[in-house]
Design a protein around this motif. Structure first.
Motif, PDB file in Angstrom:
ATOM      1  N   UNK A  97      21.139-115.350  -8.064  1.00  0.00           N
ATOM      2  CA  UNK A  97      21.378-116.867  -7.973  1.00  0.00           C
ATOM      3  C   UNK A  97      22.479-117.380  -9.588  1.00  0.00           C
ATOM      4  N   UNK A  98      21.869-117.101 -10.874  1.00  0.00           N
ATOM      5  CA  UNK A  98      22.678-116.810 -11.877  1.00  0.00           C
ATOM      6  C   UNK A  98      23.698-116.568 -12.327  1.00  0.00           C
ATOM      7  N   UNK A  99      23.700-115.616 -10.985  1.00  0.00           N
ATOM      8  CA  UNK A  99      24.701-114.047 -11.447  1.00  0.00           C
ATOM      9  C   UNK A  99      25.490-114.482 -10.634  1.00  0.00           C
ATOM     10  N   UNK A 100      25.240-115.293  -9.042  1.00  0.00           N
ATOM     11  CA  UNK A 100      26.485-115.600  -8.406  1.00  0.00           C
ATOM     12  C   UNK A 100      27.265-116.668  -9.715  1.00  0.00           C
ATOM     13  N   UNK A 101      26.332-117.892  -9.560  1.00  0.00           N
ATOM     14  CA  UNK A 101      26.989-119.055 -10.578  1.00  0.00           C
ATOM     15  C   UNK A 101      28.466-118.890 -11.368  1.00  0.00           C
ATOM     16  N   UNK A 102      27.311-117.447 -12.329  1.00  0.00           N
ATOM     17  CA  UNK A 102      28.202-117.688 -13.515  1.00  0.00           C
ATOM     18  C   UNK A 102      29.755-116.832 -12.764  1.00  0.00           C
ATOM     19  N   UNK A 120      42.229-120.110 -18.036  1.00  0.00           N
ATOM     20  CA  UNK A 120      40.797-119.983 -19.440  1.00  0.00           C
ATOM     21  C   UNK A 120      40.707-118.710 -18.922  1.00  0.00           C
ATOM     22  N   UNK A 121      41.586-117.496 -19.077  1.00  0.00           N
ATOM     23  CA  UNK A 121      40.670-116.242 -20.324  1.00  0.00           C
ATOM     24  C   UNK A 121      40.093-115.941 -20.286  1.00  0.00           C
ATOM     25  N   UNK A 122      39.936-116.302 -21.694  1.00  0.00           N
ATOM     26  CA  UNK A 122      39.053-116.461 -22.338  1.00  0.00           C
ATOM     27  C   UNK A 122      37.371-116.529 -21.880  1.00  0.00           C
ATOM     28  N   UNK A 123      36.761-117.732 -21.346  1.00  0.00           N
ATOM     29  CA  UNK A 123      35.943-118.297 -20.609  1.00  0.00           C
ATOM     30  C   UNK A 123      36.191-117.539 -19.568  1.00  0.00           C
ATOM     31  N   UNK A 124      37.043-116.798 -18.809  1.00  0.00           N
ATOM     32  CA  UNK A 124      36.356-115.904 -17.788  1.00  0.00           C
ATOM     33  C   UNK A 124      35.850-114.923 -17.482  1.00  0.00           C
ATOM     34  N   UNK A 125      36.583-113.839 -18.932  1.00  0.00           N
ATOM     35  CA  UNK A 125      36.246-113.232 -19.201  1.00  0.00           C
ATOM     36  C   UNK A 125      33.975-112.721 -19.674  1.00  0.00           C
ATOM     37  N   UNK A 126      34.006-114.277 -20.659  1.00  0.00           N
ATOM     38  CA  UNK A 126      32.548-114.167 -20.923  1.00  0.00           C
ATOM     39  C   UNK A 126      32.025-114.804 -20.251  1.00  0.00           C
ATOM     40  N   UNK A 127      32.194-115.430 -18.981  1.00  0.00           N
ATOM     41  CA  UNK A 127      31.560-115.865 -17.371  1.00  0.00           C
ATOM     42  C   UNK A 127      31.665-114.496 -17.207  1.00  0.00           C
ATOM     43  N   UNK A 128      32.271-114.243 -16.321  1.00  0.00           N
ATOM     44  CA  UNK A 128      32.729-112.835 -15.458  1.00  0.00           C
ATOM     45  C   UNK A 128      30.799-111.827 -16.635  1.00  0.00           C
ATOM     46  N   UNK A 129      31.763-111.273 -17.745  1.00  0.00           N
ATOM     47  CA  UNK A 129      30.235-110.513 -18.568  1.00  0.00           C
ATOM     48  C   UNK A 129      29.253-111.324 -18.153  1.00  0.00           C
ATOM     49  N   UNK A 130      28.906-112.169 -18.588  1.00  0.00           N
ATOM     50  CA  UNK A 130      27.410-112.606 -18.591  1.00  0.00           C
ATOM     51  C   UNK A 130      26.909-112.852 -16.554  1.00  0.00           C
ATOM     52  N   UNK A 131      27.894-112.580 -15.834  1.00  0.00           N
ATOM     53  CA  UNK A 131      27.150-112.812 -14.271  1.00  0.00           C
ATOM     54  C   UNK A 131      26.948-111.054 -14.722  1.00  0.00           C
ATOM     55  N   UNK A 132      27.652-109.877 -15.054  1.00  0.00           N
ATOM     56  CA  UNK A 132      27.532-108.589 -15.112  1.00  0.00           C
ATOM     57  C   UNK A 132      25.682-108.419 -15.341  1.00  0.00           C
ATOM     58  N   UNK A 133      25.918-108.568 -16.850  1.00  0.00           N
ATOM     59  CA  UNK A 133      24.387-108.489 -17.393  1.00  0.00           C
ATOM     60  C   UNK A 133      23.604-109.196 -16.312  1.00  0.00           C
ATOM     61  N   UNK A 134      23.341-109.999 -15.969  1.00  0.00           N
ATOM     62  CA  UNK A 134      22.731-110.773 -14.839  1.00  0.00           C
ATOM     63  C   UNK A 134      22.040-109.870 -13.890  1.00  0.00           C
TER      64      UNK A 134
END
Length: 53
Positions: free
Chosen positions: A3-8, A20-34
């Protein structure tokens, strides 16, 4: 955890749309790790269920 991966992932998509490319890249990385952590835990749980029978 999935669920958290989908949210990120959704946060990353929305941030990318607004530029907001920096925020998008960070959130995508967190989603990938989760997501990968979820896969590892799922496979371990599946294996333990098969071996436990």
């Amino acid at each position: 955890m999935l669920h958290y991966a989908v949210v990120f992932f959704v946060i990353a998509l929305i941030a990318a749309v607004f530029g907001f490319t920096g925020i998008a890249a960070g959130a995508a990385q967190i989603a990938k790790i989760l997501f990968f952590i979820f896969l590892v835990v799922f496979i371990i749980t599946l294996f333990m269920g098969v071996v436990g029978r």
